[in-house]
Design a protein around this motif. Structure first.
Motif, PDB file in Angstrom:
ATOM      1  N   PRO A  47      52.010  32.722  31.801  1.00 27.79           N
ATOM      2  CA  PRO A  47      52.407  32.967  30.416  1.00 27.79           C
ATOM      3  C   PRO A  47      51.532  32.247  29.390  1.00 27.79           C
ATOM      4  O   PRO A  47      51.545  32.602  28.213  1.00 27.79           O
ATOM      5  CB  PRO A  47      53.857  32.466  30.345  1.00 27.79           C
ATOM      6  N   VAL A  48      50.761  31.251  29.840  1.00 27.53           N
ATOM      7  CA  VAL A  48      49.861  30.549  28.906  1.00 27.53           C
ATOM      8  C   VAL A  48      48.674  31.444  28.540  1.00 27.53           C
ATOM      9  O   VAL A  48      48.217  31.474  27.405  1.00 27.53           O
ATOM     10  CB  VAL A  48      49.361  29.233  29.547  1.00 27.53           C
ATOM     11  N   ALA A  49      48.173  32.197  29.539  1.00 27.04           N
ATOM     12  CA  ALA A  49      46.931  32.962  29.358  1.00 27.04           C
ATOM     13  C   ALA A  49      47.181  34.254  28.591  1.00 27.04           C
ATOM     14  O   ALA A  49      48.285  34.816  28.621  1.00 27.04           O
ATOM     15  CB  ALA A  49      46.344  33.294  30.729  1.00 27.04           C
ATOM     16  N   ALA A  50      46.127  34.737  27.935  1.00 23.99           N
ATOM     17  CA  ALA A  50      46.204  36.036  27.268  1.00 23.99           C
ATOM     18  C   ALA A  50      46.571  37.094  28.306  1.00 23.99           C
ATOM     19  O   ALA A  50      46.012  37.092  29.410  1.00 23.99           O
ATOM     20  CB  ALA A  50      44.860  36.358  26.628  1.00 23.99           C
ATOM     21  N   PRO A  51      47.494  37.996  27.977  1.00 26.89           N
ATOM     22  CA  PRO A  51      47.896  39.020  28.957  1.00 26.89           C
ATOM     23  C   PRO A  51      46.711  39.811  29.502  1.00 26.89           C
ATOM     24  O   PRO A  51      46.710  40.199  30.670  1.00 26.89           O
ATOM     25  CB  PRO A  51      48.844  39.921  28.150  1.00 26.89           C
ATOM     26  N   ALA A  52      45.673  40.014  28.697  1.00 28.43           N
ATOM     27  CA  ALA A  52      44.503  40.783  29.166  1.00 28.43           C
ATOM     28  C   ALA A  52      43.794  40.088  30.323  1.00 28.43           C
ATOM     29  O   ALA A  52      43.061  40.728  31.071  1.00 28.43           O
ATOM     30  CB  ALA A  52      43.528  40.987  28.004  1.00 28.43           C
ATOM     31  N   LEU A  53      43.985  38.785  30.474  1.00 29.98           N
ATOM     32  CA  LEU A  53      43.382  38.062  31.603  1.00 29.98           C
ATOM     33  C   LEU A  53      44.283  38.165  32.837  1.00 29.98           C
ATOM     34  O   LEU A  53      43.836  38.519  33.926  1.00 29.98           O
ATOM     35  CB  LEU A  53      43.167  36.590  31.244  1.00 29.98           C
ATOM     36  N   ALA A  54      45.581  37.862  32.631  1.00 36.98           N
ATOM     37  CA  ALA A  54      46.506  37.833  33.774  1.00 36.98           C
ATOM     38  C   ALA A  54      46.568  39.195  34.467  1.00 36.98           C
ATOM     39  O   ALA A  54      46.663  39.279  35.695  1.00 36.98           O
ATOM     40  CB  ALA A  54      47.884  37.390  33.297  1.00 36.98           C
ATOM     41  N   VAL A  55      46.460  40.271  33.682  1.00 39.69           N
ATOM     42  CA  VAL A  55      46.610  41.609  34.241  1.00 39.69           C
ATOM     43  C   VAL A  55      45.470  41.964  35.211  1.00 39.69           C
ATOM     44  O   VAL A  55      45.602  42.851  36.047  1.00 39.69           O
ATOM     45  CB  VAL A  55      46.719  42.620  33.061  1.00 39.69           C
ATOM     46  N   LEU A  56      44.362  41.235  35.127  1.00 39.24           N
ATOM     47  CA  LEU A  56      43.203  41.545  35.976  1.00 39.24           C
ATOM     48  C   LEU A  56      43.304  40.956  37.383  1.00 39.24           C
ATOM     49  O   LEU A  56      42.530  41.327  38.274  1.00 39.24           O
ATOM     50  CB  LEU A  56      41.924  40.992  35.337  1.00 39.24           C
ATOM     51  N   LEU A  57      44.233  40.017  37.572  1.00 36.09           N
ATOM     52  CA  LEU A  57      44.209  39.252  38.823  1.00 36.09           C
ATOM     53  C   LEU A  57      44.338  40.113  40.088  1.00 36.09           C
ATOM     54  O   LEU A  57      43.543  39.947  41.013  1.00 36.09           O
ATOM     55  CB  LEU A  57      45.270  38.146  38.800  1.00 36.09           C
ATOM     56  N   PRO A  58      45.293  41.049  40.155  1.00 38.98           N
ATOM     57  CA  PRO A  58      45.384  41.851  41.398  1.00 38.98           C
ATOM     58  C   PRO A  58      44.092  42.623  41.666  1.00 38.98           C
ATOM     59  O   PRO A  58      43.625  42.665  42.807  1.00 38.98           O
ATOM     60  CB  PRO A  58      46.557  42.808  41.120  1.00 38.98           C
ATOM     61  N   GLY A  59      43.504  43.219  40.643  1.00 45.26           N
ATOM     62  CA  GLY A  59      42.273  44.005  40.822  1.00 45.26           C
ATOM     63  C   GLY A  59      41.109  43.119  41.249  1.00 45.26           C
ATOM     64  O   GLY A  59      40.291  43.514  42.096  1.00 45.26           O
ATOM     65  N   LEU A  60      41.028  41.904  40.691  1.00 48.34           N
ATOM     66  CA  LEU A  60      39.945  40.990  41.085  1.00 48.34           C
ATOM     67  C   LEU A  60      40.114  40.571  42.537  1.00 48.34           C
ATOM     68  O   LEU A  60      39.151  40.535  43.304  1.00 48.34           O
ATOM     69  CB  LEU A  60      39.943  39.753  40.172  1.00 48.34           C
ATOM     70  N   ARG A  61      41.353  40.264  42.915  1.00 49.06           N
ATOM     71  CA  ARG A  61      41.609  39.878  44.318  1.00 49.06           C
ATOM     72  C   ARG A  61      41.161  40.986  45.267  1.00 49.06           C
ATOM     73  O   ARG A  61      40.425  40.750  46.218  1.00 49.06           O
ATOM     74  CB  ARG A  61      43.117  39.656  44.522  1.00 49.06           C
ATOM     75  N   GLY A  66      39.164  43.553  44.711  1.00 47.89           N
ATOM     76  CA  GLY A  66      37.744  43.902  44.621  1.00 47.89           C
ATOM     77  C   GLY A  66      36.829  42.827  45.190  1.00 47.89           C
ATOM     78  O   GLY A  66      35.771  43.134  45.742  1.00 47.89           O
ATOM     79  N   LEU A  67      37.234  41.560  45.070  1.00 48.02           N
ATOM     80  CA  LEU A  67      36.337  40.481  45.521  1.00 48.02           C
ATOM     81  C   LEU A  67      36.515  40.168  47.011  1.00 48.02           C
ATOM     82  O   LEU A  67      35.614  39.620  47.641  1.00 48.02           O
ATOM     83  CB  LEU A  67      36.580  39.214  44.688  1.00 48.02           C
ATOM     84  N   THR A  68      37.677  40.509  47.576  1.00 42.46           N
ATOM     85  CA  THR A  68      37.956  40.150  48.975  1.00 42.46           C
ATOM     86  C   THR A  68      36.844  40.598  49.943  1.00 42.46           C
ATOM     87  O   THR A  68      36.340  39.777  50.719  1.00 42.46           O
ATOM     88  CB  THR A  68      39.330  40.704  49.425  1.00 42.46           C
ATOM     89  N   PRO A  69      36.397  41.866  49.891  1.00 42.99           N
ATOM     90  CA  PRO A  69      35.383  42.270  50.887  1.00 42.99           C
ATOM     91  C   PRO A  69      34.036  41.577  50.703  1.00 42.99           C
ATOM     92  O   PRO A  69      33.228  41.549  51.630  1.00 42.99           O
ATOM     93  CB  PRO A  69      35.219  43.779  50.642  1.00 42.99           C
ATOM     94  N   LEU A  70      33.794  41.008  49.505  1.00 40.07           N
ATOM     95  CA  LEU A  70      32.495  40.383  49.246  1.00 40.07           C
ATOM     96  C   LEU A  70      32.494  38.900  49.587  1.00 40.07           C
ATOM     97  O   LEU A  70      31.450  38.255  49.600  1.00 40.07           O
ATOM     98  CB  LEU A  70      32.127  40.506  47.758  1.00 40.07           C
ATOM     99  N   TRP A  71      33.682  38.357  49.801  1.00 42.41           N
ATOM    100  CA  TRP A  71      33.826  36.907  49.913  1.00 42.41           C
ATOM    101  C   TRP A  71      33.770  36.497  51.380  1.00 42.41           C
ATOM    102  O   TRP A  71      34.648  36.890  52.151  1.00 42.41           O
ATOM    103  CB  TRP A  71      35.171  36.495  49.287  1.00 42.41           C
ATOM    104  N   PRO A  72      32.787  35.691  51.799  1.00 43.72           N
ATOM    105  CA  PRO A  72      32.699  35.327  53.223  1.00 43.72           C
ATOM    106  C   PRO A  72      33.940  34.541  53.680  1.00 43.72           C
ATOM    107  O   PRO A  72      34.501  33.769  52.902  1.00 43.72           O
ATOM    108  CB  PRO A  72      31.459  34.427  53.279  1.00 43.72           C
ATOM    109  N   ALA A  73      34.329  34.749  54.941  1.00 45.04           N
ATOM    110  CA  ALA A  73      35.513  34.079  55.491  1.00 45.04           C
ATOM    111  C   ALA A  73      35.405  32.570  55.301  1.00 45.04           C
ATOM    112  O   ALA A  73      34.357  31.975  55.560  1.00 45.04           O
ATOM    113  CB  ALA A  73      35.646  34.412  56.967  1.00 45.04           C
ATOM    114  N   GLY A  74      36.461  31.961  54.806  1.00 39.99           N
ATOM    115  CA  GLY A  74      36.514  30.501  54.652  1.00 39.99           C
ATOM    116  C   GLY A  74      35.830  29.980  53.392  1.00 39.99           C
ATOM    117  O   GLY A  74      36.012  28.819  53.030  1.00 39.99           O
ATOM    118  N   ALA A  75      35.041  30.819  52.725  1.00 42.69           N
ATOM    119  CA  ALA A  75      34.270  30.315  51.570  1.00 42.69           C
ATOM    120  C   ALA A  75      35.183  30.025  50.380  1.00 42.69           C
ATOM    121  O   ALA A  75      36.178  30.710  50.147  1.00 42.69           O
ATOM    122  CB  ALA A  75      33.194  31.321  51.177  1.00 42.69           C
ATOM    123  N   GLU A  76      34.816  28.971  49.633  1.00 47.02           N
ATOM    124  CA  GLU A  76      35.558  28.606  48.430  1.00 47.02           C
ATOM    125  C   GLU A  76      34.666  28.836  47.225  1.00 47.02           C
ATOM    126  O   GLU A  76      33.449  28.678  47.301  1.00 47.02           O
ATOM    127  CB  GLU A  76      35.949  27.136  48.465  1.00 47.02           C
TER     128      GLU A  76
END
Ligand code: SAM
Length: 423
Positions: free
Chosen positions: A152-166, A168-178
């Protein structure tokens, strides 16, 4: 083993404080008047850090938190405090800091509040596990990532992107990487920086460009580490932010004031204090929040910062707006090489907006200068108070200090202080 305590007050980090046999217990998420069963978890300074095991009776200022993640996510410390008590506590943070260094607490104006959803910059931690990418904020005092479904602190336009970023980024992110994902809401949409300590091949870049398209991002950049230079992968719209009447394109994840309304408040307070036609030095200028807002009314502005890309953004924006003759930029480390009295001789007004460490060397130099007005914007009351004492020692009298609640529900408070040299 737990023990029963009654909370007596709130400390500077927003933790409840209870005193047992002369020792202080710091208890996160407690409010004054709470009667609690707590367990000590370890030493903290002179006292102990303790965790609530059971709430036996609630203090009068306890309120329901706004966010389902409150209490696990380390982003907020004070959602459980009723509004009047919350504001009074933040106000006290400002008056205590001012009083600690011998300034008159009566010069502190009432806290300017902000509203949920104002935060336009967030930086999320990311880790790839078998089930996918965990994306969220760190838990308090921990590297554990709390997966965020709302903020609730963040602008709604940011929070709404989280599921899509998760997704979309999952297949590009190497296992275990931070890594990290930094989101900034600009006037043209969201600007995303993915910090991933792994090389990205051409296919991954194509996938990132497609992700930016799918999420309608303004720009998406990547960097191999937090200190690495970001590299734009795709820019669909120029991610501009308007300061005064000037559009600036900040570097990816570059510094901007955290909230949009909070920034308007800060700019208003600074502008009100600066005389028309002033010769201004904007120190710790970033990409020009104050320099460009003042460019129309000041005779000239000298903007100084150590961040080259931020200054490039400022200079480009000033040139495009036809203000190059009025706004000059200078790259310089102001801790190592503060502007001295001779260099400040052609400036009558100085704006200081340093990071949390404050501006000790520059404040000392200002105390020896002839600057008539200093406007100090601070995100840390402790270093502000130290630097203010230097300014006061040099004849710059603190006229007014306005606390602004830029960091909603966190223990932090922003201050705008106006100092003038007595004639
Ligand atoms: C709180 S930000 C303020 C930026 C700007 N005034 C604004 O409102 O957007 C602090 C700025 O100080 C700069 N900075 C940090 N340490 C510095 C140093 N030692 N010398 C010069 N600039 C520094 C950072 O690059 C950053 O732009």
């Amino acid at each position: 083993m737990s023990e029963v305590v009654t909370v007596a007050g709130l400390g500077v980090a927003g933790d409840g404080i209870a005193v047992v046999a002369g020792e202080r217990l710091f208890i996160p998420y407690a409010v004054p008047g709470d009667r609690l069963a707590v367990r000590r978890e370890g030493r903290r300074g002179e006292g102990w850090r303790a965790r609530i095991v059971e709430r036996l009776a609630d203090g009068p200022d306890r309120a329901p938190p706004s966010c389902r993640h409150f209490g696990t996510c380390g982003g907020c410390a004070l959602q459980h405090l009723a509004e009047p008590a919350y504001r009074a506590w933040k106000q006290r943070r400002a008056t205590d800091a001012v009083a600690r260094h011998g300034l008159d607490p009566a010069i502190v104006a009432p806290l300017v509040p902000t509203v949920p959803g104002d935060r336009r910059r967030i930086r999320l931690a990311a880790r790839r596990i078998a089930a996918g990418l965990v994306l969220g904020f760190n838990a308090a005092e921990s590297h554990r990532i709390i997966e965020i479904a709302e903020c609730p602190v963040a602008a709604p336009a940011l929070a709404v992107l989280l599921p899509g970023l998760r997704r979309g980024l999952t297949p590009l992110w190497p296992a275990g990487a931070e890594g990290e994902v930094a989101l900034t809401l600009t006037d043209a949409g969201v600007d995303v920086l993915v910090i991933l300590p792994a090389p990205l091949d051409a296919a991954a870049r194509t996938a990132l460009a497609a992700l930016a398209e799918a999420l309608d991002l303004a720009r998406l950049s990547v960097a191999r580490g937090p200190a690495a230079t970001p590299e734009p992968v795709v820019e669909r719209r120029s991610p501009t932010v308007r300061f005064g009447t000037v559009d600036v394109v900040p570097p990816p994840a570059g510094f901007l004031q955290a909230g949009r309304a909070a920034e308007r408040t800060l700019v208003g307070l600074v502008t009100d204090a600066v005389p028309a036609d002033a010769r201004v030095a904007d120190l710790f200028a970033g990409c020009g929040t104050f320099s460009l807002a003042l460019a129309g009314r000041a005779r000239r502005v000298r903007a100084v910062d150590r961040d080259g890309p931020a200054l490039d953004a400022l200079a480009t924006a000033a040139r495009r707006a036809g203000l190059a003759g009025r706004v000059a930029v200078e790259r310089r480390d102001l801790d190592r090489r503060p502007l001295g009295p001779a260099e400040l001789a052609d400036c009558d007004t100085v704006i200081l907006d340093p990071p949390r460490a404050g501006a000790a060397a520059q404040a000392e130099a200002l105390a020896r200068s002839r600057a008539a007005c200093v406007v100090y914007v601070s995100c840390n009351p402790a270093t502000f108070a130290r630097d203010a004492a230097h300014l006061a020692g040099g004849g710059l009298r603190a006229e007014r200090v306005t606390p602004v609640d830029q960091f909603l529900w966190s223990p932090h408070v922003e201050l705008v202080a106006v100092f003038r040299r007595s004639a």
